[in-house]
Structures are given as structure tokens and as C-alpha cells.
Design an enzyme around this catalytic site. Structure first.
Site, PDB file in Angstrom:
ATOM      1  N   GLN A  65       5.390   9.093  -3.266  1.00  0.00           N
ATOM      2  CA  GLN A  65       4.307   9.884  -2.467  1.00  0.00           C
ATOM      3  C   GLN A  65       3.673   9.183  -1.288  1.00  0.00           C
ATOM      4  O   GLN A  65       3.667   9.870  -0.329  1.00  0.00           O
ATOM      5  CB  GLN A  65       3.158  10.399  -3.809  1.00  0.00           C
ATOM      6  CG  GLN A  65       2.156  11.340  -3.007  1.00  0.00           C
ATOM      7  CD  GLN A  65       1.241  11.693  -3.828  1.00  0.00           C
ATOM      8  OE1 GLN A  65       0.226  12.131  -3.421  1.00  0.00           O
ATOM      9  NE2 GLN A  65       1.396  11.582  -5.138  1.00  0.00           N
ATOM     10  N   GLU A 187      -0.345   5.332  -8.083  1.00  0.00           N
ATOM     11  CA  GLU A 187      -1.387   6.254  -7.763  1.00  0.00           C
ATOM     12  C   GLU A 187      -2.730   5.525  -8.559  1.00  0.00           C
ATOM     13  O   GLU A 187      -3.814   4.976  -8.104  1.00  0.00           O
ATOM     14  CB  GLU A 187      -1.373   7.689  -8.023  1.00  0.00           C
ATOM     15  CG  GLU A 187      -2.800   8.534  -8.085  1.00  0.00           C
ATOM     16  CD  GLU A 187      -3.472   8.440  -6.718  1.00  0.00           C
ATOM     17  OE1 GLU A 187      -2.505   8.710  -5.502  1.00  0.00           O
ATOM     18  OE2 GLU A 187      -4.449   8.139  -6.502  1.00  0.00           O
ATOM     19  N   ASP A 216      -2.334   7.229  -3.404  1.00  0.00           N
ATOM     20  CA  ASP A 216      -0.928   7.527  -2.557  1.00  0.00           C
ATOM     21  C   ASP A 216      -1.302   8.058  -1.365  1.00  0.00           C
ATOM     22  O   ASP A 216      -0.893   7.673  -0.290  1.00  0.00           O
ATOM     23  CB  ASP A 216       0.060   8.273  -3.564  1.00  0.00           C
ATOM     24  CG  ASP A 216       0.501   7.611  -4.764  1.00  0.00           C
ATOM     25  OD1 ASP A 216       0.606   6.632  -4.518  1.00  0.00           O
ATOM     26  OD2 ASP A 216       1.000   8.173  -5.816  1.00  0.00           O
ATOM     27  N   GLY A 295     -24.871  11.241  -1.525  1.00  0.00           N
ATOM     28  CA  GLY A 295     -25.939  11.076  -0.493  1.00  0.00           C
ATOM     29  C   GLY A 295     -27.146  10.907  -1.035  1.00  0.00           C
ATOM     30  O   GLY A 295     -27.655  10.764  -2.389  1.00  0.00           O
ATOM     31  N   GLY A 296     -28.261  11.321  -0.187  1.00  0.00           N
ATOM     32  CA  GLY A 296     -29.496  11.089  -0.648  1.00  0.00           C
ATOM     33  C   GLY A 296     -29.991  12.504  -1.141  1.00  0.00           C
ATOM     34  O   GLY A 296     -31.319  12.694  -1.545  1.00  0.00           O
TER      35      GLY A 296
HETATM   36  N1  CAO Z   1      20.569   1.869  -1.192  1.00  0.00           N
HETATM   37  C1  CAO Z   1      20.650   0.809  -1.858  1.00  0.00           C
HETATM   38  N2  CAO Z   1      19.556   0.437  -2.482  1.00  0.00           N
HETATM   39  C2  CAO Z   1      18.308   0.890  -2.227  1.00  0.00           C
HETATM   40  C3  CAO Z   1      18.241   1.946  -1.254  1.00  0.00           C
HETATM   41  C4  CAO Z   1      19.400   2.398  -0.830  1.00  0.00           C
HETATM   42  N3  CAO Z   1      19.389   3.411   0.100  1.00  0.00           N
HETATM   43  N4  CAO Z   1      16.890   2.320  -1.390  1.00  0.00           N
HETATM   44  C5  CAO Z   1      16.142   1.604  -2.222  1.00  0.00           C
HETATM   45  N5  CAO Z   1      17.228   1.000  -2.726  1.00  0.00           N
HETATM   46  C6  CAO Z   1      16.793  -0.110  -3.804  1.00  0.00           C
HETATM   47  C7  CAO Z   1      15.709  -1.161  -3.401  1.00  0.00           C
HETATM   48  O1  CAO Z   1      16.612  -2.259  -2.382  1.00  0.00           O
HETATM   49  C8  CAO Z   1      15.240  -1.875  -4.656  1.00  0.00           C
HETATM   50  O2  CAO Z   1      16.348  -2.776  -5.214  1.00  0.00           O
HETATM   51  P1  CAO Z   1      16.014  -4.334  -5.683  1.00  0.00           P
HETATM   52  O3  CAO Z   1      15.048  -4.003  -6.538  1.00  0.00           O
HETATM   53  O4  CAO Z   1      17.279  -4.599  -6.199  1.00  0.00           O
HETATM   54  O5  CAO Z   1      15.552  -5.130  -4.293  1.00  0.00           O
HETATM   55  C9  CAO Z   1      15.473  -0.757  -5.249  1.00  0.00           C
HETATM   56  O6  CAO Z   1      16.212   0.429  -4.757  1.00  0.00           O
HETATM   57  C10 CAO Z   1      13.867   0.280  -5.606  1.00  0.00           C
HETATM   58  O7  CAO Z   1      12.990  -0.296  -4.886  1.00  0.00           O
HETATM   59  P2  CAO Z   1      11.427  -0.414  -5.670  1.00  0.00           P
HETATM   60  O8  CAO Z   1      11.437  -1.398  -6.737  1.00  0.00           O
HETATM   61  O9  CAO Z   1      10.687   0.013  -4.872  1.00  0.00           O
HETATM   62  O10 CAO Z   1      11.523   1.001  -6.862  1.00  0.00           O
HETATM   63  P3  CAO Z   1      10.755   1.130  -8.055  1.00  0.00           P
HETATM   64  O11 CAO Z   1      11.035   2.677  -8.441  1.00  0.00           O
HETATM   65  O12 CAO Z   1      11.030   0.173  -9.001  1.00  0.00           O
HETATM   66  O13 CAO Z   1       9.385   0.985  -8.104  1.00  0.00           O
HETATM   67  C11 CAO Z   1       7.292   1.655  -6.983  1.00  0.00           C
HETATM   68  C12 CAO Z   1       8.546   2.077  -7.267  1.00  0.00           C
HETATM   69  C13 CAO Z   1       6.526   2.895  -6.128  1.00  0.00           C
HETATM   70  C14 CAO Z   1       6.283   1.240  -8.191  1.00  0.00           C
HETATM   71  C15 CAO Z   1       7.410   0.691  -5.910  1.00  0.00           C
HETATM   72  O14 CAO Z   1       8.290   1.010  -4.853  1.00  0.00           O
HETATM   73  C16 CAO Z   1       6.122  -0.012  -5.277  1.00  0.00           C
HETATM   74  O15 CAO Z   1       5.191  -0.455  -5.951  1.00  0.00           O
HETATM   75  N6  CAO Z   1       5.880   0.569  -4.012  1.00  0.00           N
HETATM   76  C17 CAO Z   1       4.810  -0.083  -3.063  1.00  0.00           C
HETATM   77  C18 CAO Z   1       3.523   0.809  -3.497  1.00  0.00           C
HETATM   78  C19 CAO Z   1       3.702   2.332  -3.658  1.00  0.00           C
HETATM   79  O16 CAO Z   1       3.948   2.793  -2.382  1.00  0.00           O
HETATM   80  N7  CAO Z   1       3.450   2.988  -4.520  1.00  0.00           N
HETATM   81  C20 CAO Z   1       3.183   4.281  -4.462  1.00  0.00           C
HETATM   82  C21 CAO Z   1       4.047   4.924  -5.137  1.00  0.00           C
HETATM   83  S1  CAO Z   1       3.816   6.771  -5.142  1.00  0.00           S
HETATM   84  O17 CAO Z   1       3.039   6.857  -6.530  1.00  0.00           O
END
Ligand code: CAO
Length: 474
Positions: A65, A187, A216, A295-296
Site C-alpha cells: 500500500q 500499517e 501506509d 484543538g482548543g
Molecule cells: N523479481 C524477483 N524477486 C523480487 C521481485 C522481482 N520482480 N520483486 C521483489 N522480489 C523479491 C525481493 O528481492 C525480496 O527478496 P529477498 O528477500 O530475497 O531479497 C522479496 O521479493 C520480497 O521483498 P520484501 O521482503 O519486501 O517482501 P515481504 O512480503 O517479505 O515484506 C513488507 C513485505 C511490506 C513487510 C516489507 O516489504 C517492508 O517492510 N517494506 C517497507 C515498509 C513498507 O512499505 N511497509 C508497508 C507495506 S503496506 O502495509
């Protein structure tokens, strides 16, 4: 000696001033015709002179998001947003909270309007070839991967900056540098760590998260401003920069009035919090304030006609001091206007609960819309508690494009929230979200200018498609 120095400095200042006058004059007389190097004002009709971010290309590496909120805004302002997704999978939200079998979820469609989608496996050498070409072509890379994921792909800031020194690299992370910088964040984690949860809810209850996605979508908004500012600075410096928005920081920025109150505690109790009127002592931190206004001006949520069966038959009522007279008249307590027990804000503070109970006796005789009409007629600020159903059906929101109906090839029509930021010369149209990889071919050909031979080579390598089932199992 000192006089000589002063004289020298004076003539230096004069010279510099002369120089800058010359510069301004030069700009004003430039071919463009208008001061400060700007082109002549367009003679095209308002809204017909292109979009605010026309010509800006975004390599959109966002998911879920926060990041998609940011890139969707940039797309509405006219940027060409190229969303890079993992082959066969895509943004995880495509398949989350699915309501129409086989179609992209509303979670995805409502956050990815006006974008193009290309599928690329970033961990495949041919995939990296495509990504590097995108880095060289685009102006901004936006990502919200977990900390370190972009570096692990090989796209470090140093590498990107070498490939394209003009590129702006914008990231959302959960936390900024510090003890939690490596944490993954969603979030509600941000709402809790940014101070929103500890200050939301009722004093006697647990902390609460809010339905507004301030972690988000709020951080996505912040990031968009950072990107536009960096683009503006690049016009002068010619180089890109990193833009970072931590979700904790974004939430805290939206909670700044609570950090204000934290410091005010040193000077005594927070008199506008209803616990003051109830003689409940304050602790060391800002307490939860229920529905007190920030606010106030004291405010509270009051029942309206029908509250017994309708969970949203309520109104937010503000006892703004300048309209205390009309409030007394409307609720049928005209003597309160002059009664020293009620006439001043200070006198009212310890009895706010009782005052709101009396106002509620009146609001309960009317629907929230009737209260709204009666109060606004005499400038009393009130806010009806609108349900999502009421908002979805509100004609004025449809008219302004804030609520929009969109058609989608696999799910049919659905409602979404359009661009809440209205520019008079850059009118947003809401176009449906892309199907997974829908624009892969046109991006390779038209944006990256790969030859047919190169495209065939990249495609047969498997870098753009999901691994076959047997390969996956192996
Ligand atoms: N081709 C191949 N690999 C891909 C890719 C693509 N096109 N796009 C993504 N990937 C891979 C990444 O390289 C990563 O791999 P590694 O961990 O091996 O390096 C993996 O997909 C996923 O990445 P991620 O760790 O970001 O995804 P997740 O689902 O585990 O975590 C989230 C999700 C949101 C918790 C994390 O991305 C995060 O903390 N983001 C920053 C904060 C944020 O934006 N949070 C809000 C999210 S909305 O509620």
C-alpha cells in the site's frame, strides 16, 4: 584599517548586487520572454496544457500500500509509471482479499490506477539487463521493499547513481536509521510506533489503531512530496538524490499535536481534555483523549435520532466559544448565555460532560443531517458521522471525481477514490489498473527500444515469465 576593510566589503556587496541585477535582467530578456527563465504563460485552455508531471518516468518497484499510494498519485499528475512485478506473482495484493474469483482484488486495483505493468525477474541476469535499461531511462525509482532487498538485488544506490546520475531513488521503510531500521513494518506497526495508537481510544481502554491508513497511505503521500521536491532540485543541480520516508516518521508528523501536548504537560494539566473537567489527574504521558477535539475548542460525538439501530447515527459537535450564544438558543437553554456558571469557556470546562449530555438531548431529536442543517445555518461547526455506504452514494463526491466508478476487464465496474488533490490545470483522469505484465512488450519495445532480436532473447531466457511448474518443484 577597519574603515578600509568596511569600504572594501561595501564595494564587494555593490558589485555582487550589480551582477545579480544583470542576471535577473538577462533572464527577463531571454527568448522565453518571461521573468525567471519561465516560458510564456500557455495560451491553451485550462486543463489542455498537458499534465503537471508529463515527461517524468517512474520505475515503480512498489508493492502493498505505502509505495503504490505514492506512485498512483504521481501517475494521476501525468507521470509514466512503469510498475515492475515478479513474473507469475505480481504485487502480492493482486491476490489478497479477493472478492471476484480470478480477478485482481480491489486492494490492488484501488492503489494502482494509471500505471503500466511489466513482469521482470530481478534475480535473473536477463531480468537485470531489463532493470538496468529501466534505471537508465527513468527519472525516479520508487520502492518499499524490506530493508536491504534492493541492495540484495544488486541495485545499490552507488550502482544506480553510476548507471544514471540523474535518477532519484525514493524509498519507504518502516523505521529510519536506528535500532529498528532492519524491521519489516506494516500499517498498524507504524501507527503504534509513531505515537498514534497510544493517543487514540478512551482513557480507560487499550490503545487503538485508526481506520485511516496513516502509516501506509500517509507515508506514500509524504514520499510523493519528497519526490516532486527532488525533481525540482534536479532542475538546478542536474543530479538525483535519495528520498527516504520512514513510516514511523510519517505517522509522528501527523501526530505532532500530541507531541505538542506532551510538552505542555510540564506547564500543568491539559485543560481541553475532558479528564481535566472530571478531576482525573494526568500521568507522565499524553493520555488517550476519546473523542475530545485536538484543538482548543471542546468537542464530542453525540447520538442522533435513530442511534438505537443505526451505528452511524451520530454527529461530532464542537462548542466553539464564539458561537456559544447560538448553541444555547438552539438547544433551548438561552439563560446559559449569561449565567456565570456557563457563560465563559473557563466556567464550562469542568462541566463539559454535562453540557454535552444536554446538547445530546437535543441532537437525539433530529437526524444527523437535520442537526447539520440547523447548526450550519447559525455557524455552529458539526460533522455527521458518515458511513462508507453514505460516502459511496454521495453525489457531490462523484461530481468532483473524489469517488469514481471504474470499469475493469476481469472484474467489471467498481468504485474507487480518485485524486484528492485537485489541480486546475492538470486534471486527473482515473484509468483502470494494469493486468499483470499487460505492458511488458510495449515497454521493452517503445520505452527501452530493445530490438526484436533482443526481446526474443530476453523472453526465451525466462526472465519475464513465471517458472514452469516442474522448474518450480525442482
Ligand atoms: N523479481 C524477483 N524477486 C523480487 C521481485 C522481482 N520482480 N520483486 C521483489 N522480489 C523479491 C525481493 O528481492 C525480496 O527478496 P529477498 O528477500 O530475497 O531479497 C522479496 O521479493 C520480497 O521483498 P520484501 O521482503 O519486501 O517482501 P515481504 O512480503 O517479505 O515484506 C513488507 C513485505 C511490506 C513487510 C516489507 O516489504 C517492508 O517492510 N517494506 C517497507 C515498509 C513498507 O512499505 N511497509 C508497508 C507495506 S503496506 O502495509
Amino acid at each position: 584599517m577597519a574603515k578600509k576593510k568596511q569600504k572594501k566589503t561595501k564595494s564587494k556587496v555593490k558589485a555582487t548586487a550589480k551582477k545579480s541585477v544583470r542576471k535577473v535582467v538577462k533572464l527577463a530578456s531571454a527568448k522565453t520572454g518571461n521573468g525567471n527563465g519561465l516560458p510564456k504563460p500557455s495560451s491553451k485552455a485550462w486543463g489542455q496544457a498537458g499534465k503537471a508531471l508529463d515527461g517524468v518516468k517512474i520505475l515503480d518497484f512498489t508493492h502493498v500500500q505505502s509505495g503504490p499510494t505514492c506512485t498512483q498519485l504521481l501517475a494521476w499528475f501525468g507521470a509514466d509509471v512503469i510498475k515492475v512485478e515478479r513474473p507469475g506473482v505480481g504485487d502480492i495484493t493482486r491476490g489478497q482479499l479477493v472478492d471476484v474469483k480470478g480477478a485482481d482484488s480491489l486492494y490492488f486495483t484501488m492503489l494502482n490506477h494509471n500505471k503500466r505493468s511489466i513482469t521482470v525477474d530481478s534475480k535473473h541476469p536477463q531480468g537485470m539487463r531489463v532493470l538496468e535499461a529501466l534505471v537508465k531511462t527513468c527519472d525516479v525509482l520508487v520502492e518499499n521493499f524490506a530493508p536491504g532487498a534492493l541492495d540484495r538485488m544488486g541495485l545499490t544506490w552507488e550502482r544506480i547513481n553510476k548507471l544514471n546520475p540523474r535518477m532519484i531513488v525514493a524509498s519507504v521503510k518502516g523505521f529510519g536509521p536506528g535500532p529498528y531500521e532492519d524491521c519489516k513494518v506494516y500499517e498498524n506497526v507504524a501507527q503504534c510506533a509513531g505515537g498514534a495508537a497510544s493517543t487514540t481510544g478512551f482513557r480507560e481502554g487499550p490503545p487503538l489503531v485508526t481506520g485511516a491508513q496513516i502509516g501506509d497511505s500517509g507515508t506514500g503521500l509524504h514520499l510523493a512530496l519528497g519526490i516532486v521536491s527532488a525533481l525540482y532540485q534536479r532542475n538546478r543541480t542536474g543530479r538525483g538524490q535519495k528520498v527516504l520516508c520512514a513510516m514511523q516518521d510519517g505517522v509522528l508528523n501527523l501526530c505532532r499535536v500530541k507531541l505538542r501536548d506532551q510538552q505542555r504537560l510540564k506547564a500543568g494539566p491539559l485543560t481541553e481534555y475532558s479528564q481535566y473537567g472530571e478531576n482525573i489527574p494526568f500521568g507522565p504521558s499524553v493520555p488517550r483523549a476519546g473523542n475530545d477535539s485536538g484543538g482548543g475548542q471542546p468537542g464530542w460525538i453525540l447520538k442522533c435520532k435513530g442511534w438505537e439501530t443505526d451505528p452511524d447515527a451520530y454527529i461530532y459537535f464542537i462548542t466553539q466559544a464564539p458561537v456559544w450564544g447560538p448553541i444555547c438558543d438552539i438547544i433551548g437553554e438561552p439563560t446559559w448565555k449569561t449565567d456565570p456558571e456557563y457563560a465563559t469557556p473557563r466556567a464550562r470546562l469542568p462541566k463539559l460532560k454535562a453540557i454535552f449530555r444536554r446538547i445530546e438531548d437535543w441532537t437525539m431529536t433530529k437526524t444527523k443531517f437535520e442537526v447539520m442543517e440547523a447548526c450550519n445555518a447559525v455557524d455552529i461547526p458539526v460533522g455527521p458521522i458518515l458511513s462508507m455506504k453514505e460516502i459511496a452514494e454521495e453525489p457531490s463526491l462523484r461530481k468532483t471525481g473524489t469517488v469514481v466508478e471504474v470499469d475493469h476487464p476481469t472484474r467489471g465496474t467498481y468504485l474507487t477514490v480518485g485524486n484528492p488533490i485537485k489541480l486546475s490545470d492538470s486534471i486527473s483522469e482515473v484509468k483502470r489498473s494494469p493486468l499483470l505484465g499487460e505492458h511488458t512488450d510495449e515497454i521493452l519495445k517503445d520505452v527501452l527500444k530493445f530490438s526484436a532480436k533482443d526481446i526474443a532473447e530476453i523472453k526465451t531466457s525466462g526472465a519475464l515469465s513465471a517458472p514452469k511448474k516442474e522448474e518450480k518443484a525442482a
